[in-house]
Scaffold this active site. Structure first.
Site, short mmCIF file in Angstrom:
data_model
loop_
_atom_site.label_atom_id
_atom_site.label_comp_id
_atom_site.label_asym_id
_atom_site.label_seq_id
_atom_site.Cartn_x
_atom_site.Cartn_y
_atom_site.Cartn_z
N ARG A 465 2.11 12.07 -4.33
CA ARG A 465 0.47 12.35 -3.91
C ARG A 465 0.69 12.23 -2.26
O ARG A 465 1.86 12.21 -1.68
CB ARG A 465 -0.22 11.30 -4.40
CG ARG A 465 0.53 9.76 -3.99
CD ARG A 465 -0.61 8.81 -4.52
NE ARG A 465 -0.07 7.30 -4.46
CZ ARG A 465 -0.08 6.17 -5.10
NH1 ARG A 465 -0.61 6.44 -6.24
NH2 ARG A 465 0.00 5.01 -4.72
N GLU A 467 0.98 10.08 0.09
CA GLU A 467 1.92 8.96 0.52
C GLU A 467 3.06 9.04 0.61
O GLU A 467 3.61 9.29 1.95
CB GLU A 467 1.37 7.83 -0.53
CG GLU A 467 1.43 6.59 0.16
CD GLU A 467 0.80 5.36 -0.84
OE1 GLU A 467 0.61 4.34 -0.77
OE2 GLU A 467 -0.10 5.91 -1.75
N TRP A 530 6.12 -8.31 1.27
CA TRP A 530 6.45 -7.09 2.07
C TRP A 530 7.25 -7.27 3.11
O TRP A 530 8.46 -6.85 3.41
CB TRP A 530 5.35 -6.28 2.39
CG TRP A 530 4.64 -5.60 1.35
CD1 TRP A 530 4.61 -4.20 1.05
CD2 TRP A 530 3.91 -5.93 0.06
NE1 TRP A 530 4.01 -3.96 -0.03
CE2 TRP A 530 3.47 -4.87 -0.86
CE3 TRP A 530 3.73 -7.23 -0.29
CZ2 TRP A 530 3.06 -4.84 -2.17
CZ3 TRP A 530 3.07 -7.46 -1.57
CH2 TRP A 530 2.58 -6.28 -2.45
N GLU A 745 3.25 3.68 -11.87
CA GLU A 745 2.95 2.74 -10.82
C GLU A 745 2.10 1.43 -11.56
O GLU A 745 2.23 0.25 -10.93
CB GLU A 745 1.94 3.44 -9.66
CG GLU A 745 1.30 2.53 -8.63
CD GLU A 745 0.60 3.32 -7.76
OE1 GLU A 745 0.41 2.68 -6.76
OE2 GLU A 745 0.18 4.58 -8.01
#
Length: 909
Positions: A465, A467, A530, A745
């Protein structure tokens, strides 16, 4: 001699032409050709024959080291070549044969570039993208060539030719780095492509990541620059030692070709009628081509790649071709993959073949909604002549292709006309797994394919997609699995350098959520999990590959991240900061994937305690006593604060979720063993009460099964196996029941009725939930490395698969498994089989030479641990005893007494 030695490797390179290191460290593996036991190296010899010296040098070193040993002589000069081979002497005075010679060659220094960056006038396509550019230069060769090297990079992605023959086999070179700071160049041996007389070098450059649209919500164009450009330096050495350099400069010419546009997200438009035949050959005349413009030389560091290039790895033929209910031609390749379509055909001039790529079908039709703003469409305009075509500067994530406009009576290609070309970074595969349960084998394959599709230059989140970005949280949780499956060291180290330079130069120590960063600065606030990649992933790297240099290289990044974390006065995370938390917890609403069941600040603070401990430990390994003391002191304070905040006096956690319990257990955050065992029992209870369906998102998923099974002799392994084997949604096997061939996902990217999840983030190729792979390899398969218990030299020496733990934990209906890993010392394997009725257990392990193994035998009344040296070892006994038979009462369906789905749902199914 029954021990043989592999050809040497250099640093973490898979390819040795034009490397950046002048004194590259050297490694070799061993192979046992028989059942040679307990072989260890006591010394080694390295022979180095330099191209500039007729005599070779041999260096003998008394050492048991065989991984990343020091370069023993003067550094390589720029462009210098050397041939290297090794042999080793073992503990019984047995010496291996010499390995094969391997050639290594150094690349260029920055001041040795005489070429200039050349560009052309921009041509904008109807989509707003830049049309790829052709660059061309003719030159004369009048003497016999000894060697020729092409050093090349681009602003964009390039493909080069000499005399019409493609140079190398790289795809999407030079790859994606943080172009502002680090720009890779490639070195190619082009000696055989040159001829007497006139020669031509041709370079085609497309947008790629440099100029193309990147990012979600429409993305942005021209993030790094708005001009396609090339930098090329061809160096020819003749047999009389004279040298000719053909560098890109103002004498080159440019034009455009048949590729009208080629965008990563939207695909390629190719007009066959615009082909410029023979443009890269000496017969072609370029009088109508335009002169190039010269740009300023790159300010970024020009560096030789650490990672292998992206390549075409394999091709897949269609499994099925048919027409849908809407009369659309659909091709199914049987596997969700990354790459493009190659086809052969002939058709009328002007006819368009349109290829729409999707990962799944929705009720029989190609499902394009999950692509969001990415079109993923290739359009080929035919010329009336036969053509073999495939995309050059784009890639797609797909299993299905809708083909419109195929030039045949039926409009349908034949199985021989079309194939899928798989691309990814050409890493060496190092991990394999299989067991007696077919669906678990498919889970392994899905993890494997998901990794392949998302290791295209950098570790990405998804390949299909709008991204395809290097999300830091995803690789942080997946890197242990990735490092087992493939030799990721070169690629991950390069990516971590991009991370550290952007973090420090652009974000004042905060780790951006994607690397290279292309999203808005407002989205790059400090984010637990992250940002913690800056500490945890280098540590994983060290444990897997045994290279302390990664810790030295990234230590500043680790500390910068820790110091950038917004904290309360007491030192815990600022609780006003937004956190992504347990991203995509299955209980989170489709439109709000951060709204999971676990308090995101609990997660943030658990990670904070963990990385503080880890940085202290790393400081000790690096010989930084003051840093070690400071971080150890802070970790004690933070752990106490965490316990006071989140653990009740009775030892219960608040919040009380699968993720919170798993995280606290795996990060060892409880006060004592009693609290740990209560937590493990509570986790087992929650797992059973959920009817063994998963209740974790990105954070909890890699930890829930290890948390259940890491307590040693306990009854919870069957709970873990029951969760592994659950087929209802959400679970690891549910996607497989829906036909998945990669990891999804979301646990429910596709709903049971065949509808696609309504959420805007619904990828069918996301490796994060495949982080269960590490547990599969270690617990089911029985192969894991040992972790250092302290910073002492003996303990540290065991990392990188020098000391291997063999500890399969049979459970569920799985009665046999086989796992292999090609580690730095050689091939490791564990194969076991269990006859539950007879109580017979057999395990065969292989420990590579120069390594040791720890065998923990399962099913005995008292756990037995046996240390062995290298060789093949067989353990077999007929008194295997289980602490909990399958399926034990503890994991019977707690809702079995109720009939009817409505009643089960009401009771909290």
């Amino acid at each position: 001699m029954t021990i043989s030695i592999s050809p040497p490797t250099f640093e973490h390179h898979r390819e040795n032409l034009g490397i950046g290191e002048r004194s590259p460290r050297i490694s070799w593996r061993f192979t046992s050709e028989g059942d040679t036991k307990n072989w260890t190296q006591e010394s080694y010899e390295i022979e180095i024959a330099r191209a500039s010296n007729a005599r070779s040098e041999t260096f003998r070193v008394g050492s048991d080291e065989s991984v990343l040993v020091p370069w023993p002589t003067a550094p390589l000069g720029s462009r210098e070549r050397a041939r290297v081979r090794v042999r080793a002497t073992g503990n019984k005075d047995e010496t291996t044969e010499w390995s094969e010679f391997v050639e290594v060659e150094a690349g260029l220094q920055r001041d040795e570039w005489v070429a200039q960056v050349i560009t052309a006038e921009n041509k904008i396509s109807t989509s707003g993208s830049l049309q790829p550019v052709l660059f061309r230069k003719a030159f004369q060769v009048s003497k016999k060539v000894a060697t020729a090297r092409l050093y090349i990079t681009s602003y964009g992605v390039y493909e080069a030719t000499i005399n019409g023959v493609r140079v190398g086999d790289h795809v999407l070179a030079p790859g994606w780095t943080s172009y502002k700071y680090r720009l890779q160049y490639q070195t190619h041996d082009v000696t055989r492509l040159l001829k007497d007389g006139e020669n031509v070098i041709g370079i085609e450059v497309g947008e790629g990541w440099y100029c193309g649209r990147l990012g979600f919500e429409g993305g942005r164009r021209f993030i790094y620059g708005d001009q396609l450009a090339a930098l090329a330096q061809l160096e020819i050495v003749f047999e009389d030692d004279e040298k000719l350099i053909v560098g890109s400069d103002e004498s080159w010419k440019n034009s455009t070709g048949p590729i009208v546009s080629s965008e990563l997200y939207d695909g390629e438009v190719y007009d066959c009628s615009a082909e410029v035949k023979g443009w890269a050959s000496s017969e072609f005349r370029d009088s109508e081509w335009k002169p190039v413009q010269v740009l300023e030389f790159p300010k970024a560091t020009l560096l030789a790649p650490q990672a292998p290039p992206i390549r075409k790895i394999e091709t897949l033929r269609p499994k099925k071709i048919w027409k849908s209910r809407s009369d659309k031609v659909i091709v199914d390749f049987g596997q969700n993959l990354v790459g493009g379509v190659r086809f052969r055909t002939t058709g009328p001039k002007g006819q368009k073949i349109v290829l729409t790529h999707t990962e799944v079908l929705e009720h029989g039709e190609v499902a394009t909604r999950p692509l969001r703003d990415a079109k993923a469409i290739d359009t080929i305009v035919l010329s009336g002549e036969s053509i073999e075509w495939e995309p050059k500067f784009t890639f797609h994530g797909f299993q299905y292709v809708q083909v419109d406009g195929w030039p045949s009576e039926s409009g349908t290609p034949s199985f021989e006309d079309i194939e899928a070309v798989v691309i990814h970074t050409d890493m060496e595969q190092t991990g394999w797994f299989e067991c007696s349960e077919p669906m678990v084998n498919q889970l392994y394959r899905n993890i494997h394919w998901g990794m392949r599709g998302n290791f295209v230059g950098i570790p990405t989140d998804c390949p299909q997609r709008d991204e395809r970005l290097g999300w830091t949280g995803d690789i942080q949780i997946f890197s242990p699995t990735a490092n087992f499956l493939y030799e990721t060291s070169g690629m991950l180290w390069s990516w971590l350098q991009d991370l550290s330079v952007e973090q420090i130069e652009e974000f004042n120590g905060v780790v951006p959520q994607v690397v290279p960063n292309v999203i808005e600065a407002r989205l790059n606030k400090a984010q637990a999990v992250w940002g913690d990649v800056s500490v945890i992933t280098p540590w994983d790297f060290f444990l897997n590959f045994g290279d302390m240099s990664i810790l030295e290289s990234q230590f500043l990044s680790m500390k910068a991240w820790w110091n950038s974390i917004p904290k309360q006065e007491n030192g815990l995370w600022d609780d006003t900061m937004h956190q992504l938390g347990d991203w995509l917890d299955p209980a989170a609403p489709a439109a709000s994937p951060a709204d999971g069941r676990t308090d995101p600040h609990f997660i943030a603070n658990a990670y904070l305690v963990h990385i503080t401990k880890l940085i202290g430990r790393i400081a000790g390994i690096l010989g930084e006593p003051n840093e070690r003391q400071n971080f150890e002191k802070m970790s004690v304070t933070l752990e106490s604060l965490f316990q006071d905040t989140y653990i009740t006096p009775a030892g219960r956690l608040a919040p009380d979720t699968m993720t919170s319990l798993s995280l606290a257990l795996e990060f060892d955050l409880f006060r004592n063993q009693e609290e740990k065992e209560k937590a493990r029992a509570r986790l087992a209870r929650l797992s059973s009460a959920s009817r063994f369906r998963i209740g974790t998102g990105f954070v909890g998923t890699p930890m829930v099964l290890p948390a259940l099974t890491s307590g040693g002799d306990n009854n919870y392994k069957q709970i873990a196996y029951r969760m592994l084997l659950e087929k209802r949604c959400p679970s690891w096997l549910y996607p497989i029941t829906m036909g998945a061939t990669t990891m999804w996902e979301r646990w429910d990217s596709m709903l049971p009725n065949g509808d696609i999840n309504p959420g805007s983030m619904t990828s069918f190729n996301h490796y994060a939930l495949g982080s269960v792979g590490k547990w599969l390899f270690g617990c089911v398969g029985g192969v894991d490395f040992t972790k250092p218990n302290a910073q002492d030299s003996n303990s540290i020496k065991e990392v990188g698969w020098r000391k291997i733990k063999f500890a399969p934990m049979p459970g569920g209906p799985i009665t046999k498994a086989k796992t292999s890993h090609l580690g730095p010392y050689g091939l490791i394997s564990c194969e076991w089989e269990l006859d539950v009725e007879k109580g017979v257990f057999k395990m065969v392990i292989v420990v590579p030479p120069n390594s040791t193994g720890i065998a923990e035998l399962p099913g005995k009344s008292k756990s037995e641990v046996i240390e062995v040296g290298s060789g093949r070892w067989v353990f077999e006994y007929d008194d295997y005893k289980e602490t909990a038979k399958w399926p034990p009462k503890a994991i019977l369906d707690p809702f079995a007494q109720y009939e009817g789905e409505e009643e089960k749902e009401r009771l909290g199914r």
